[in-house]
Write a protein that holds these residues in place. Structure first.
Motif, mmCIF file in Angstrom:
data_model
loop_
_atom_site.group_PDB
_atom_site.id
_atom_site.type_symbol
_atom_site.label_atom_id
_atom_site.label_comp_id
_atom_site.label_asym_id
_atom_site.label_seq_id
_atom_site.Cartn_x
_atom_site.Cartn_y
_atom_site.Cartn_z
ATOM 1 N N GLU A 1 0.827 -1.218 0.000
ATOM 2 C CA GLU A 1 0.000 0.000 0.000
ATOM 3 C C GLU A 1 0.860 1.267 0.000
ATOM 4 O OE1 GLU A 1 -3.454 -2.151 2.688
ATOM 5 O OE2 GLU A 1 -2.153 -0.655 3.596
ATOM 6 N N SER A 2 1.974 1.221 0.746
ATOM 7 C CA SER A 2 2.820 2.426 0.888
ATOM 8 C C SER A 2 4.290 2.062 0.699
ATOM 9 C CB SER A 2 2.657 3.039 2.284
ATOM 10 O OG SER A 2 1.338 3.091 2.673
ATOM 11 N N PRO A 3 4.692 1.864 -0.560
ATOM 12 C CA PRO A 3 6.080 1.428 -0.797
ATOM 13 C C PRO A 3 7.137 2.450 -0.366
ATOM 14 C CG PRO A 3 4.877 1.727 -2.887
ATOM 15 C CD PRO A 3 3.896 1.963 -1.794
ATOM 16 N N THR A 4 6.752 3.710 -0.187
ATOM 17 C CA THR A 4 7.771 4.658 0.281
ATOM 18 C C THR A 4 7.879 4.631 1.808
ATOM 19 O OG1 THR A 4 6.099 6.384 0.266
ATOM 20 C CG2 THR A 4 7.568 6.288 -1.649
ATOM 21 N N LYS A 5 6.932 3.941 2.453
ATOM 22 C CA LYS A 5 6.939 3.849 3.920
ATOM 23 C C LYS A 5 7.650 2.568 4.382
ATOM 24 C CE LYS A 5 5.318 4.537 8.167
ATOM 25 N NZ LYS A 5 5.803 5.667 8.930
ATOM 26 N N VAL A 6 7.262 1.443 3.767
ATOM 27 C CA VAL A 6 7.839 0.159 4.191
ATOM 28 C C VAL A 6 8.568 -0.496 3.024
ATOM 29 C CG1 VAL A 6 7.322 -2.163 5.040
ATOM 30 C CG2 VAL A 6 6.028 -0.236 5.919
ATOM 31 N N PHE A 7 9.842 -0.789 3.245
ATOM 32 C CA PHE A 7 10.651 -1.465 2.231
ATOM 33 C C PHE A 7 10.837 -2.914 2.681
ATOM 34 C CE2 PHE A 7 14.922 -1.982 0.031
ATOM 35 C CZ PHE A 7 14.382 -2.013 -1.236
ATOM 36 N N VAL B 1 22.043 -3.732 -1.380
ATOM 37 C CA VAL B 1 22.555 -2.570 -0.647
ATOM 38 C C VAL B 1 22.249 -1.287 -1.420
ATOM 39 C CG1 VAL B 1 24.720 -1.419 0.048
ATOM 40 C CG2 VAL B 1 24.279 -3.780 0.717
ATOM 41 N N LYS B 2 22.341 -1.338 -2.750
ATOM 42 C CA LYS B 2 22.034 -0.138 -3.552
ATOM 43 C C LYS B 2 20.559 0.220 -3.415
ATOM 44 C CE LYS B 2 24.785 -1.468 -7.201
ATOM 45 N NZ LYS B 2 25.036 -1.572 -8.620
ATOM 46 N N LYS B 3 19.687 -0.792 -3.479
ATOM 47 C CA LYS B 3 18.252 -0.521 -3.362
ATOM 48 C C LYS B 3 17.909 0.010 -1.969
ATOM 49 C CE LYS B 3 16.513 -3.796 -6.742
ATOM 50 N NZ LYS B 3 16.430 -5.234 -6.898
ATOM 51 N N LEU B 4 18.545 -0.573 -0.968
ATOM 52 C CA LEU B 4 18.298 -0.138 0.406
ATOM 53 C C LEU B 4 18.722 1.322 0.576
ATOM 54 C CD1 LEU B 4 17.492 -0.841 3.316
ATOM 55 C CD2 LEU B 4 19.719 -1.922 3.640
ATOM 56 N N ALA B 5 19.872 1.670 0.026
ATOM 57 C CA ALA B 5 20.378 3.049 0.135
ATOM 58 C C ALA B 5 19.415 4.023 -0.546
ATOM 59 C CB ALA B 5 21.769 3.141 -0.492
ATOM 60 N N GLU B 6 18.876 3.611 -1.676
ATOM 61 C CA GLU B 6 17.908 4.479 -2.375
ATOM 62 C C GLU B 6 16.675 4.697 -1.513
ATOM 63 O OE1 GLU B 6 16.773 3.202 -6.423
ATOM 64 O OE2 GLU B 6 18.958 3.183 -6.716
ATOM 65 N N PHE B 7 16.154 3.602 -0.965
ATOM 66 C CA PHE B 7 14.956 3.722 -0.125
ATOM 67 C C PHE B 7 15.219 4.650 1.060
ATOM 68 C CE2 PHE B 7 12.641 2.309 3.676
ATOM 69 C CZ PHE B 7 11.340 2.565 3.257
ATOM 70 N N GLY C 1 16.991 7.123 1.195
ATOM 71 C CA GLY C 1 17.246 8.509 0.782
ATOM 72 C C GLY C 1 18.732 8.837 0.751
ATOM 73 N N HIS C 2 19.580 7.796 0.704
ATOM 74 C CA HIS C 2 21.029 7.994 0.625
ATOM 75 C C HIS C 2 21.590 7.197 -0.557
ATOM 76 C CE1 HIS C 2 21.822 9.889 4.628
ATOM 77 N NE2 HIS C 2 20.638 9.352 4.875
ATOM 78 N N PRO C 3 21.102 7.446 -1.776
ATOM 79 C CA PRO C 3 21.572 6.619 -2.907
ATOM 80 C C PRO C 3 23.069 6.811 -3.144
ATOM 81 C CG PRO C 3 20.338 8.534 -3.689
ATOM 82 C CD PRO C 3 20.205 8.529 -2.191
ATOM 83 N N PHE C 4 23.698 5.774 -3.662
ATOM 84 C CA PHE C 4 25.129 5.880 -3.988
ATOM 85 C C PHE C 4 25.286 6.707 -5.266
ATOM 86 C CE2 PHE C 4 24.996 2.192 -1.265
ATOM 87 C CZ PHE C 4 26.153 2.333 -0.510
ATOM 88 N N THR C 5 26.253 7.615 -5.253
ATOM 89 C CA THR C 5 26.511 8.383 -6.466
ATOM 90 C C THR C 5 27.298 7.499 -7.430
ATOM 91 O OG1 THR C 5 28.624 9.148 -5.609
ATOM 92 C CG2 THR C 5 26.693 10.544 -5.158
ATOM 93 N N GLU C 6 27.359 7.948 -8.677
ATOM 94 C CA GLU C 6 28.127 7.191 -9.678
ATOM 95 C C GLU C 6 29.587 7.060 -9.230
ATOM 96 O OE1 GLU C 6 26.584 8.536 -13.675
ATOM 97 O OE2 GLU C 6 28.629 7.852 -14.134
ATOM 98 N N GLY C 7 30.084 8.186 -8.690
ATOM 99 C CA GLY C 7 31.475 8.212 -8.229
ATOM 100 C C GLY C 7 31.706 7.191 -7.126
ATOM 101 N N GLU C 8 30.756 7.133 -6.199
ATOM 102 C CA GLU C 8 30.902 6.165 -5.094
ATOM 103 C C GLU C 8 30.879 4.733 -5.643
ATOM 104 O OE1 GLU C 8 28.972 7.627 -0.944
ATOM 105 O OE2 GLU C 8 27.565 7.543 -2.623
ATOM 106 N N GLU C 9 29.972 4.510 -6.582
ATOM 107 C CA GLU C 9 29.883 3.147 -7.138
ATOM 108 C C GLU C 9 31.195 2.768 -7.813
ATOM 109 O OE1 GLU C 9 26.509 1.697 -9.190
ATOM 110 O OE2 GLU C 9 25.089 2.837 -7.966
ATOM 111 N N LYS C 10 31.733 3.745 -8.568
ATOM 112 C CA LYS C 10 32.992 3.459 -9.293
ATOM 113 C C LYS C 10 34.138 3.220 -8.327
ATOM 114 C CE LYS C 10 32.379 5.462 -13.827
ATOM 115 N NZ LYS C 10 32.016 6.836 -14.214
#
Ligand code: A3P
Length: 324
Positions: free
Chosen positions: A210-216, A231-237, A239-248
């Motif tokens: 019902e509320s995907p932005t509330k419960v992951f 870990v990438k999906k969790l970080a996005e949820f 509100g701390h997504p990895f930047t391209e630079g961090e991923e690289k």
């Protein structure tokens, strides 16, 4: 607030004699409160206190799990993701203090009046964990914008992990072991801490739809299979997504490694430390690290028991399309 704390304790002692009781996994009975099985002192008391005293903040992050579904691992992952710009890997608090210290469980904090009251002034954002089923969460965690990460694990694995965990504690406290088949019956009929296990999952699954932005909703087994992606999906949820630079630069890999079973199990704090659950009751940190594998249940459960678990899962989860 001190007065409210005392009043909530009184409420707890008044409610206790009115509840159904069954034999528990440790030396105390479990009581059934609003459909959920709880240990009277270890968990029900804290839950009632939180109902009266806990106020969620919109930027809180709450990790919710059933016991043995991967709490320790996901405490580490969330803490490492959210604090990655604050700490270097060589002197990371996870290495010295361990996941349970970095991300406290609210139920544990509420055993101590001062710790409970200090939560109100703790710096933002607070990262907290709980085992509470959705219907029992304090009202403000539902109404505020705080984020909830729910971790699901195959009930067969949760059961096997739980059996080993509690039997170690029973041995330590010189209590006789619960026969394996009795323990299977207890788990399958819902008699487990915060059980029934299946209802716990369903409660959060429903809200996550019902509320995907509330419960992951995350699965232990998926994260084992593909930790980088999780870990990438969790970080996005969060509100701390990895930047391209961090991923690289390998930041995702570093976090996966820091929080891996192999890293955590070998740390001194996790080999020697104790998690003080109540002022009187401590649990060795090492009990939270056993095998850390997805399918170790295959080594412990007969075909008949596997069938019993899978039938319940099919009946409960099949209709809503939750695969397990
Ligand atoms: P097993 O008993 O199957 O090994 P909780 O933290 O909810 O109490 O769950 C404990 C379970 O998670 C145990 O499962 C434990 O070994 C496993 N675990 C602990 N740390 C882990 C990690 N970093 N990675 C994967 N599994 C981990």
């Amino acid at each position: 607030k001190e007065r409210e704390y005392e009043k909530a304790c009184e409420k707890w002692s008044n409610i206790l004699p009115t509840l159904n009781r069954e034999k528990g996994w440790l030396d105390d009975d479990m009581v059934q409160y609003q459909g959920t099985w709880l240990s009277p002192l270890l968990t029900l008391r804290s839950i009632l206190l939180m109902h009266d005293l806990f106020t969620a903040r919109p930027d809180d992050v709450l990790l919710v799990t059933s016991p043995k579904a991967g709490t320790t691992w996901f405490k580490a992952l969330i803490f490492a993701i959210m604090n990655r710009s604050r700490f270097s890997l060589s002197s990371h608090p996870l290495l010295n203090n361990g996941p349970h210290h970095c991300v406290p469980s609210i139920e544990v904090l509420y055993h101590n009046k001062n710790q409970a009251l200090e939560l109100d002034t703790a710096p933002t954002p607070r990262i907290l964990a709980t085992h509470m089923p959705y219907p029992l969460l304090p009202k403000t965690t539902k109404s505020s914008e705080c984020k909830i990460v729910y971790v699901y694990r195959d009930p067969k694995a949760v059961f096997v992990s739980q059996w080993h965990f509690f039997m170690q504690l029973r041995e330590k406290h010189s209590l006789p072991l619960i026969p394996f088949h009795d323990a299977v019956n207890m788990f399958c009929t819902g008699l487990t801490e915060f059980g029934p296990f299946w209802d716990h999952v369903l409660g959060y699954w429903k809200v996550s739809k019902e509320s995907p932005t509330k419960v992951f909703f995350m699965k232990y087994e998926d994260t084992k299979k593909n930790p980088l992606d999780s870990v990438k999906k969790l970080a996005e949820f969060l509100g701390h997504p990895f930047t391209e630079g961090e991923e690289k630069s390998g930041a995702v890999e570093e976090i996966v490694k820091l929080c891996s079973f192999e890293t955590l199990v070998n740390l001194e704090v996790n080999r020697e430390g104790i998690l003080q659950v109540t002022p009187q009751y401590g649990v060795q940190n090492r009990y939270f690290f056993r095998k850390g594998e997805a399918r170790d249940w295959e080594n412990h459960l007969s075909e008949e028991i596997v069938k019993r678990f899978d039938e319940i899962s099919e009946q409960k989860f099949g209709p809503i399309g939750l695969n397990f």
